[in-house]
Design a protein around this motif. Structure first.
Motif, PDB file in Angstrom:
ATOM      1  N   VAL A  74      34.771   7.816  -7.974  1.00  0.00           N
ATOM      2  CA  VAL A  74      33.342   7.581  -8.207  1.00  0.00           C
ATOM      3  C   VAL A  74      32.457   8.202  -7.049  1.00  0.00           C
ATOM      4  N   SER A  75      31.555   9.156  -7.256  1.00  0.00           N
ATOM      5  CA  SER A  75      30.781   9.450  -6.263  1.00  0.00           C
ATOM      6  C   SER A  75      29.734  10.076  -6.847  1.00  0.00           C
ATOM      7  N   GLY A  76      28.656  10.512  -5.788  1.00  0.00           N
ATOM      8  CA  GLY A  76      27.335  11.044  -6.323  1.00  0.00           C
ATOM      9  C   GLY A  76      27.468  12.608  -6.716  1.00  0.00           C
ATOM     10  N   LYS A 194      22.435  11.892   5.469  1.00  0.00           N
ATOM     11  CA  LYS A 194      22.082  10.905   4.332  1.00  0.00           C
ATOM     12  C   LYS A 194      23.205  10.183   4.119  1.00  0.00           C
ATOM     13  N   VAL A 195      22.951   8.813   3.857  1.00  0.00           N
ATOM     14  CA  VAL A 195      24.125   7.875   3.663  1.00  0.00           C
ATOM     15  C   VAL A 195      23.974   7.130   2.383  1.00  0.00           C
ATOM     16  N   VAL A 196      24.705   7.290   1.222  1.00  0.00           N
ATOM     17  CA  VAL A 196      24.278   6.586   0.162  1.00  0.00           C
ATOM     18  C   VAL A 196      24.600   5.156   0.414  1.00  0.00           C
ATOM     19  N   ASP A 355      26.687  10.946   2.433  1.00  0.00           N
ATOM     20  CA  ASP A 355      26.268  11.632   1.302  1.00  0.00           C
ATOM     21  C   ASP A 355      27.262  13.114   1.166  1.00  0.00           C
ATOM     22  N   THR A 356      28.050  13.521   0.071  1.00  0.00           N
ATOM     23  CA  THR A 356      28.817  14.507   0.349  1.00  0.00           C
ATOM     24  C   THR A 356      28.177  15.944   0.307  1.00  0.00           C
ATOM     25  N   VAL A 379      33.102   8.271   3.534  1.00  0.00           N
ATOM     26  CA  VAL A 379      32.550   9.299   2.808  1.00  0.00           C
ATOM     27  C   VAL A 379      32.304   8.762   1.548  1.00  0.00           C
ATOM     28  N   ASP A 380      31.163   9.387   0.601  1.00  0.00           N
ATOM     29  CA  ASP A 380      30.818   8.966  -0.779  1.00  0.00           C
ATOM     30  C   ASP A 380      31.687   9.475  -2.043  1.00  0.00           C
ATOM     31  N   VAL A 381      33.009   8.668  -1.598  1.00  0.00           N
ATOM     32  CA  VAL A 381      33.975   9.029  -2.490  1.00  0.00           C
ATOM     33  C   VAL A 381      35.082   7.777  -2.654  1.00  0.00           C
TER      34      VAL A 381
END
Length: 400
Positions: A74-76, A194-196, A355-356, A379-381
């Motif tokens: 799950v990731s942006g 940026k940070v989700v 944010d990736t 990381v956003d993963v």
């Protein structure tokens, strides 16, 4: 640079790479960088090494999965993980495990576990780091990271150093009691990345006390279900708790759930329950409970009959087909809205993170901050339950 700072810097140890966080991703990255001839120092604040590995998989560490692809994350940006996963695969990590003589087995749906203890994986990674000449700074709590003309300065409560490159492998916020912190997110924000917004993932879901009152006495009941939320669907085991729902099914779907969202549960997957109940009317003395508990745990069957306003001892023959069909439909399309989760204290992972779009897909270096890398859970993963998050740690650490 001031003269005082210059004099202080000359007394500092210098390294090619400083890795912050001696967990799965950090040790993998440090060992690979060391084998490639880099001078590496590895910082961690904990007294015990890799506590998250130690407690994982019931103490046997579900260290990877035989089937790993971007669809398990799950990731942006769902494609961000593809490069690292293809360059260091489960088979690559399995080869390392075999080189160290660690026995393992497949438990369920491709999930690989140690035969004895997760300590074997920790010792393997420690050995890989030591063989690669990695220097340890542990326990040693990093306090700040600063830019310098020569790279970066790591300030800590025990040792300071300079490094050309910094790798942040501090993980997410899950399980604070074993040392989780927001250090990695703070460093990202400090450098303008940026940070989700982080939130708990792979976590039990909870319900308001009044909503859950009819089901609270079912704590401990477990069964296989099909569960869905926001387009994600899983067939896994569900566990009732005093406060809500847990088990692999709920942990999986929790990564897709957002506050206010509804989840849908089929408590009898793969069957047409209403049709089966109607067909069972041919049994001369079949009661509703004796028929339903062939498909559900008995306590759950009793609760569902009561919720439908029926009596457990009623004979099926005395009930209209419509009533039985409606009961079956209700059991197979249970919709409910959690009011929250058990939070980071019970979450197995953190969703969100750096944010990736800020990172190179191949090296995990921040595009706007050369020399600064982020790997692993920070990381956003976020992987599914089943060894996917460990594989992300190995793959992202190797790639960086």
């Amino acid at each position: 640079m001031s003269l005082a700072l210059a004099n202080y810097n000359r007394r500092m140890e210098r390294f090619d790479v400083a890795v912050i966080g001696a967990g799965a991703a950090g040790m993998m990255c440090a060992s690979v960088a060391g084998r490639r001839g880099r001078g590496v120092v590895l910082f961690d604040h904990a007294q015990r090494l890799a506590e998250k590995i130690r407690i994982s998989g019931g103490g046997r560490c579900n260290f990877t999965n035989l089937q790993v692809g971007p669809e398990h994350y799950v990731s942006g940006n769902p494609h961000f993980c593809r490069s690292a996963l293809s360059r260091f695969t489960p088979q690559d990590f399995i080869a390392m495990v075999r080189r160290h003589g660690i026995a393992f087995h497949e438990k369920h749906k491709g999930q690989l576990f140690c035969d004895d203890s997760s300590e074997r994986i920790i010792e393997m990674l420690r050995t890989e780091c030591e063989n690669a000449g990695v220097q340890w700074r542990m326990p040693c709590r990093p306090i700040a990271i600063e830019r310098s003309n020569e790279g970066f300065i790591v300030r800590s409560d025990a040792h300071d150093c300079m490094a050309e490159r910094i790798v942040i492998a501090t993980g997410g916020l899950s399980i604070p009691k074993i040392g989780a912190s927001d250090f990695g997110f703070r460093i990202a924000r400090q450098f303008g990345l940026k940070v989700v917004a982080p939130r708990p993932a792979l976590v039990p879901l909870t319900f308001a006390a009044q909503t859950w009152a009819p089901y609270a006495d079912l704590a401990g009941v477990a069964l296989e279900v099909e569960i869905a939320c926001n387009g994600a669907q899983f067939r896994e085991d569900l566990l009732f708790t005093h406060r809500g729902l847990s088990g692999p099914a709920v942990l999986q779907v929790s990564s897709f759930w957002q506050p206010g969202d509804e989840i849908a549960i089929d408590l009898a997957p793969g069957r047409e329950l209403g049709t089966l109940l109607v067909a069972a009317k041919r049994g001369a003395r079949q009661t509703l409970l004796n028929t339903l508990d062939a498909h559900l745990p008995r306590r759950l069957a009793e609760a569902w009959i009561a919720a439908a306003g029926l009596a457990a001892g009623q004979r099926l023959a005395d009930l209209p087909d419509r009533t039985l069909l409606d009961l079956g439909a209700a059991v197979q399309s249970w919709k409910l809205c959690p009011d929250g989760s058990e939070g980071y204290r019970k979450a197995e992972a953190t969703r969100g993170g750096v944010d990736t779009s800020e990172l190179s897909q191949s090296t995990f270096e921040a595009r706007r901050v050369p020399g600064l890398h982020f790997i692993g859970e920070v990381v956003d993963v976020t992987g599914w339950l089943g060894g996917y998050n460990f594989q992300w740690a190995w793959s992202s650490g190797w790639a960086a």
